[in-house]
Every structure is written in structure tokens, then in C-alpha cells.
Design a protein around this motif. Structure first.
Motif, PDB file in Angstrom:
ATOM      1  N   THR A   1       1.642 -10.972  -0.311  1.00  0.00           N
ATOM      2  CA  THR A   1       0.252 -11.367  -0.078  1.00  0.00           C
ATOM      3  C   THR A   1       0.133 -12.865   0.192  1.00  0.00           C
ATOM      4  N   GLY A   2      -1.053 -13.276   0.639  1.00  0.00           N
ATOM      5  CA  GLY A   2      -1.242 -14.661   1.042  1.00  0.00           C
ATOM      6  C   GLY A   2      -2.271 -15.448   0.260  1.00  0.00           C
ATOM      7  N   ASP A   3      -2.752 -14.894  -0.859  1.00  0.00           N
ATOM      8  CA  ASP A   3      -3.791 -15.636  -1.611  1.00  0.00           C
ATOM      9  C   ASP A   3      -3.672 -15.439  -3.113  1.00  0.00           C
ATOM     10  N   GLU A   4      -2.445 -15.355  -3.615  1.00  0.00           N
ATOM     11  CA  GLU A   4      -2.260 -15.138  -5.054  1.00  0.00           C
ATOM     12  C   GLU A   4      -2.703 -16.324  -5.890  1.00  0.00           C
ATOM     13  N   GLU A   5      -2.374 -17.520  -5.433  1.00  0.00           N
ATOM     14  CA  GLU A   5      -2.600 -18.699  -6.267  1.00  0.00           C
ATOM     15  C   GLU A   5      -4.070 -18.886  -6.667  1.00  0.00           C
ATOM     16  N   PRO A   6      -5.040 -18.722  -5.769  1.00  0.00           N
ATOM     17  CA  PRO A   6      -6.440 -18.908  -6.177  1.00  0.00           C
ATOM     18  C   PRO A   6      -7.080 -17.668  -6.786  1.00  0.00           C
ATOM     19  N   GLY A   7      -6.312 -16.588  -6.975  1.00  0.00           N
ATOM     20  CA  GLY A   7      -6.882 -15.425  -7.650  1.00  0.00           C
ATOM     21  C   GLY A   7      -6.841 -14.122  -6.888  1.00  0.00           C
ATOM     22  N   SER A   8      -6.189 -14.089  -5.719  1.00  0.00           N
ATOM     23  CA  SER A   8      -6.007 -12.842  -4.952  1.00  0.00           C
ATOM     24  C   SER A   8      -7.328 -12.178  -4.576  1.00  0.00           C
ATOM     25  N   HIS A   9      -8.287 -12.991  -4.150  1.00  0.00           N
ATOM     26  CA  HIS A   9      -9.615 -12.447  -3.878  1.00  0.00           C
ATOM     27  C   HIS A   9      -9.619 -11.472  -2.705  1.00  0.00           C
ATOM     28  N   THR A  10      -8.832 -11.737  -1.671  1.00  0.00           N
ATOM     29  CA  THR A  10      -8.817 -10.805  -0.541  1.00  0.00           C
ATOM     30  C   THR A  10      -7.779  -9.700  -0.703  1.00  0.00           C
ATOM     31  N   SER A  11      -6.786  -9.911  -1.550  1.00  0.00           N
ATOM     32  CA  SER A  11      -5.686  -8.947  -1.640  1.00  0.00           C
ATOM     33  C   SER A  11      -5.759  -8.025  -2.859  1.00  0.00           C
ATOM     34  N   ARG A  12      -6.670  -8.281  -3.781  1.00  0.00           N
ATOM     35  CA  ARG A  12      -6.683  -7.487  -5.013  1.00  0.00           C
ATOM     36  C   ARG A  12      -6.796  -5.984  -4.739  1.00  0.00           C
ATOM     37  N   ALA A  13      -7.745  -5.590  -3.910  1.00  0.00           N
ATOM     38  CA  ALA A  13      -7.928  -4.157  -3.649  1.00  0.00           C
ATOM     39  C   ALA A  13      -6.680  -3.560  -3.019  1.00  0.00           C
ATOM     40  N   LEU A  14      -6.036  -4.310  -2.125  1.00  0.00           N
ATOM     41  CA  LEU A  14      -4.802  -3.848  -1.499  1.00  0.00           C
ATOM     42  C   LEU A  14      -3.694  -3.670  -2.531  1.00  0.00           C
ATOM     43  N   ILE A  15      -3.546  -4.640  -3.423  1.00  0.00           N
ATOM     44  CA  ILE A  15      -2.524  -4.557  -4.472  1.00  0.00           C
ATOM     45  C   ILE A  15      -2.774  -3.347  -5.371  1.00  0.00           C
ATOM     46  N   GLU A  16      -4.007  -3.166  -5.788  1.00  0.00           N
ATOM     47  CA  GLU A  16      -4.322  -2.055  -6.688  1.00  0.00           C
ATOM     48  C   GLU A  16      -4.125  -0.714  -5.991  1.00  0.00           C
ATOM     49  N   GLU A  17      -4.470  -0.643  -4.717  1.00  0.00           N
ATOM     50  CA  GLU A  17      -4.259   0.587  -3.958  1.00  0.00           C
ATOM     51  C   GLU A  17      -2.777   0.938  -3.894  1.00  0.00           C
ATOM     52  N   GLU A  18      -1.943  -0.053  -3.595  1.00  0.00           N
ATOM     53  CA  GLU A  18      -0.502   0.193  -3.542  1.00  0.00           C
ATOM     54  C   GLU A  18       0.054   0.549  -4.910  1.00  0.00           C
ATOM     55  N   ALA A  19      -0.430  -0.105  -5.949  1.00  0.00           N
ATOM     56  CA  ALA A  19       0.076   0.151  -7.300  1.00  0.00           C
ATOM     57  C   ALA A  19      -0.215   1.575  -7.744  1.00  0.00           C
ATOM     58  N   ARG A  20      -1.361   2.090  -7.376  1.00  0.00           N
ATOM     59  CA  ARG A  20      -1.722   3.458  -7.784  1.00  0.00           C
ATOM     60  C   ARG A  20      -0.825   4.512  -7.145  1.00  0.00           C
ATOM     61  N   ARG A  21      -0.111   4.149  -6.092  1.00  0.00           N
ATOM     62  CA  ARG A  21       0.714   5.117  -5.374  1.00  0.00           C
ATOM     63  C   ARG A  21       2.110   5.252  -5.955  1.00  0.00           C
TER      64      ARG A  21
END
Length: 380
Positions: free
Chosen positions: A128-148
């Protein structure tokens, strides 16, 4: 394995040379291009590029990708031109450079670990490209992948001495605004409602929510108030950083902060923000740490150590949706976000092999019967 270490060092220096501060979308996009090219060279396949609100994320999926999620980020806290004052280099077995430890070395380790797998089917690599400030744009993507997947392996840098991170505090962030009423500080201060005084009451109330016995910290940080030195302040604000080991503590502090009320007649208090990352509680990592310890033992490595840390990562999100998560599998070194950020070169091949073998182990047996037992017990 000096040849492998040399190749990995060259790859890390390549990524470090492409600066990627989180708040510069163009720089992050250039970094995504560089990471993509490196990934294609090592893995032989291009990723899917996912751009959300202008931020570039990369996903490699092998087969259905439903067994293991390997997770990392390519943004850093370092502003453009940091390489001028902190040039990337290797000296006496130590690689230095902005973002090398957190976490461009981890990305290179992920690529080389996956390249060594005899079969990658079932693996998803998400960078991902925005972890340092809190993953605001990538959080949903991360959680979606994690659930799989059955397990998430996070390539954030290791703790001191190479310790894996088996617990992380949850993070909540707030900005608290106080409204008062302006008045001349010399002529008629009694006609005003002093937002700075109200601010002081709110700061004390928030700080009192800390619970050291539970590992909960509630820290007022940046403050601002007033306009001129001879005016009763009509507005004041402060930010708050909350860290909690448990979901219960995170929710307790959240409810209390959202319920803040003014102490001075005529003042008003509003709260912005909330929970950013849930805790990565020890239970989420326990079984995977046992498995990693067994793999390390099989490889003849020193016993693995674990630790709990106050800082958060995207592993908090994967654990938060119920996915077993092991963090801190990245580089050994130190100085994240600091002038002495560095990676120990000699540790790179061994840690990468550990990652390869751990992924292969999970792919072969997603739910191991040895989970939950200490390494010395597992062979009995």
C-alpha cells in the motif's frame, strides 16, 4: 549467502533512491512504478495497480490468493530531498537511508521470499501507499484482503534484536475544539468566554482517562488558541493521541472523549476524529508465532523472540477483522523515522528464508495441529 545479500542490498538501495513521502501523491505514484518494475523482475509477473483517491497501491495475487496475505507499504515519513542530507549507502555491513528500515527492505524481502517458493498459489502480496498517516485510502482494501485468507504476515521492521511483533496497541486520534466569545482583554474581559481556560479544563479531563495499569495512554499533543495578545480567545483546539492494548480500553476512552462537555458557561466543545486502528491483541498472533518458532528451529536459527509495541501498523487492521496476524517479519535494524535509520545486511538472507519457509508451511497446512503449543512441546 553473500550473493543473495548483495542482490537484496542493490534492490533496497533502488527503492530507497525513489523517495515516497506519504503526503506527496506524485512521489508515491513514482514509487509504485519503481516497486512494480522491481516486482516484475523478481516475480516475473506484473501487479494489479489500485489507485484510490489518487494513492497508488499494488496487489499481486497468485491463484485464488486465499491462503496467505503478505502485507507491506512503500510510502515513508521522509520528505523529498531527504537523500541529500541522508544519502543511502552501505558501510561495515549496515545499510542506511531514508525509509530503508521502515520499510523498503521489507518489500525486497517479500519479493525474494516469494520468488523462492516452489509454488506461490494461494498467496496475495499487497503493498500500500499510505500506511504512515493511517492508511485512510487503503484500509478497506486491506480488510477485504484479510477476510479472504487464513493468515496475514506483515513485513514491518522487526523489533530490537529481530523480535517479532505479536501485539500492537490500537490507535485513536482526536481534535477537540472549544468555542468561547471574544472580548477586549483590557477593557472588558468579563464580557468574553475564554476558550483557553476551557481548553485547560478539557485537557485535564482527557489526560485523566489514561489507565497505566491497563497500558492505556491518552496524550494531549498539539494545541492552539487565540488570535492576539490582548483579546479573550474565542477559539482553541488540541489534538489527542490514544493508545490501548485492548478493544475494551479503546472503546472506553472513545466513549469518554466523545462525551466531553464544557465546564464554563457559554463555552461549547466539539470532538472530531475517532478510532483509527484497533489493537492487535496477543491472541491474534499466538498460533502463528508458534509456527514461526518451529520453522526457525527447523532452519537452525536462534529461538525467535516476541514483543508488544505501542506503535500501530496495517497488521492492526488484519487482526481487527479476525485474521491471524504475525507482524515484524521484516528487516532487522533500527532507527525507524530517525536520522540513524538502518538495516543489518547480514540478517537479510536468513530472515527472508524464514519468511519463505513460513509461507510454504502455511500453504501446506493452513490450520496446523501444533498451533498453541510451545516449540519445545511441539515435537513430543
Amino acid at each position: 549467502m553473500p550473493e543473495r545479500a548483495d542482490a537484496m542490498v542493490a534492490d533496497i538501495l533502488r527503492l530507497v533512491a525513489c523517495e515516497s513521502p506519504s503526503d506527496d501523491r506524485e512521489a508515491v505514484s513514482r514509487s509504485a512504478d519503481e516497486v512494480t518494475e522491481l516486482g516484475i523482475r523478481i516475480l516475473g509477473v506484473a501487479p494489479e495497480r489500485i489507485t484510490i483517491d489518487g494513492c497508488a497501491h499494488l496487489r499481486w495475487r497468485f491463484g485464488d490468493g486465499k491462503s496467505v496475505l503478505v502485507l507491506g507499504h512503500h510510502d515513508t515519513v521522509w520528505p523529498l530531498s531527504s537523500l541529500v542530507s541522508h544519502p543511502a549507502h552501505v558501510s561495515d555491513g549496515v545499510l542506511r537511508g531514508p525509509g530503508c528500515f521502515d520499510m523498503k527492505a521489507g518489500l525486497v524481502m517479500a519479493f525474494h521470499a516469494l520468488a523462492a517458493l516452489p509454488d506461490r498459489t494461494g498467496v496475495t502480496l499487497l503493498i500500500t501507499g499510505d500506511e504512515e498517516p493511517g492508511s485512510h485510502t487503503s484500509r478497506a482494501l486491506i480488510e477485504e484482503e484479510a477476510r479472504r485468507v487464513a493468515a496475514a504476515l506483515v513485513l514491518e521492521a522487526a523489533g530490537p534484536g529481530g523480535a517479532l511483533k505479536t501485539a500492537r496497541k490500537g490507535v485513536s486520534r482526536y481534535e477537540i475544539h472549544v468555542r468561547g466569545r471574544a472580548a477586549h482583554a483590557g477593557l472588558e474581559p468579563e464580557q468574553g468566554v475564554n476558550a483557553t481556560i476551557e481548553l485547560s479544563h478539557q485537557i485535564q479531563a482527557v489526560a485523566a482517562l489514561a489507565a497505566p495499569e491497563h497500558g492505556t495512554t491518552v496524550t494531549p499533543t498539539r494545541t492552539r488558541a487565540g488570535t492576539t495578545s490582548n483579546t479573550v480567545p474565542a477559539h482553541a483546539a488540541f489534538t489527542v493521541d490514544v493508545r490501548a492494548r485492548s478493544t475494551a480500553e479503546q472503546h472506553r476512552t472513545h466513549a469518554a472523549i466523545m462525551a466531553l462537555r464544557p465546564r464554563i458557561d457559554g463555552a461549547a466543545v466539539t470532538v472530531e476524529g475517532g478510532i483509527n486502528r484497533p489493537p492487535l491483541e496477543p491472541e491474534a498472533s499466538a498460533d502463528l508465532f508458534v509456527r514461526a518458532s518451529l520453522v526457525a528451529e527447523r532452519l537452525g536459527m536462534p529461538p525467535l523472540r516476541s514483543m508488544s509495541v505501542g506503535g500501530a501498523s496495517d497488521g492492526n487492521f488484519t487482526a481487527g477483522v479476525g485474521t491471524p496476524t504475525l507482524d515484524g517479519l521484516g528487516a532487522v535494524g533500527g532507527g525507524a523515522h530517525a536520522d540513524d535509520e538502518h538495516v543489518i545486511v547480514a540478517e537479510l538472507p536468513g530472515r527472508t528464508r524464514l519468511l519463505t519457509e513460513l509461507i510454504e508451511d502455511i500453504l501446506a497446512q493452513p490450520a496446523s495441529g501444533v498451533f498453541g503449543r510451545l516449540p519445545e512441546e511441539a515435537g513430543r
